[in-house]
Design an enzyme around this catalytic site. Structure first.
Site, PDB file in Angstrom:
ATOM      1  N   CYS A  35      -1.717   0.355  -1.271  1.00  0.00           N
ATOM      2  CA  CYS A  35      -0.579  -0.402  -0.740  1.00  0.00           C
ATOM      3  C   CYS A  35      -1.001  -1.335   0.391  1.00  0.00           C
ATOM      4  O   CYS A  35      -0.262  -2.233   0.760  1.00  0.00           O
ATOM      5  CB  CYS A  35       0.527   0.536  -0.258  1.00  0.00           C
ATOM      6  SG  CYS A  35       0.038   1.562   1.138  1.00  0.00           S
ATOM      7  N   CYS A 104       2.194   8.230   2.202  1.00  0.00           N
ATOM      8  CA  CYS A 104       2.340   7.513   3.475  1.00  0.00           C
ATOM      9  C   CYS A 104       2.050   8.449   4.659  1.00  0.00           C
ATOM     10  O   CYS A 104       1.490   8.019   5.673  1.00  0.00           O
ATOM     11  CB  CYS A 104       3.739   6.927   3.607  1.00  0.00           C
ATOM     12  SG  CYS A 104       4.303   6.051   2.124  1.00  0.00           S
TER      13      CYS A 104
HETATM   14 FE1  FES Z   1       1.758   2.385   1.901  1.00  0.00          FE
HETATM   15 FE2  FES Z   1       3.856   3.804   2.588  1.00  0.00          FE
HETATM   16  S1  FES Z   1       3.694   2.479   0.895  1.00  0.00           S
HETATM   17  S2  FES Z   1       1.902   3.813   3.468  1.00  0.00           S
END
Ligand code: FES
Length: 143
Positions: A35, A104
């Site tokens: 991400c 996360c």
């Molecule tokens: Fe990357 Fe939450 S989506 S840390």
């Protein structure tokens, strides 16, 4: 149904311990290559106790809430306890995260561990490599 529970929303909207400690004793990062989110943790250590902790997080709501809760959980605790903080404990303290957002909270665990390792390195304190099993695998590891 809301994606996040009330506690997560509280720590997302009103995050505790945001910021930088200019004279931190240990600094560590955690990152997720998928991400692209990054969390940086700053620690002040006095007599083996985490006297202060702050964070900067470039990331999603879960990552911000996790940073906030994680810093709250380790402040005032011995380093040995901070080192043992797991993403599971952070998630539980937040009353849960959606399954696809569990990763996360891993950033907080990684960043704290990296900050403790940084502190040990700066102080020349010997440490057990087994306490840092995934060091070197996360994005922001100081080595
Ligand atoms: Fe990357 Fe939450 S989506 S840390």
């Amino acid at each position: 149904m809301a994606l996040y529970n009330e506690k997560v929303m509280d720590h997302f909207r009103d995050p505790r311990n945001v910021g930088v400690i200019a004279d931190a004793d240990g600094v560590g990062e955690g990152g997720n290559a998928v991400c692209g989110d990054i969390m940086k943790i700053y620690l002040k250590i006095e007599d083996g106790i985490v006297s202060d902790g702050k964070f900067e997080t470039f990331g999603c709501g879960s990552a911000i809430a996790s940073s906030s809760m994680a810093t709250e959980l380790i402040k005032g605790k011995p380093l040995s306890e901070a080192l043992k903080l797991t993403n599971k404990a952070v998630t539980e303290a937040l009353d849960g995260l959606p399954a696809h957002k569990l990763h996360c909270s891993v950033l907080a665990e990684e960043a704290i561990r990296a900050a403790v390792k940084d502190y040990y390195g700066r102080q020349g304190i010997a440490y057990d490599p087994k306490d840092f099993p995934d060091c070197g695998s996360c994005e922001g590891c100081h080595g």
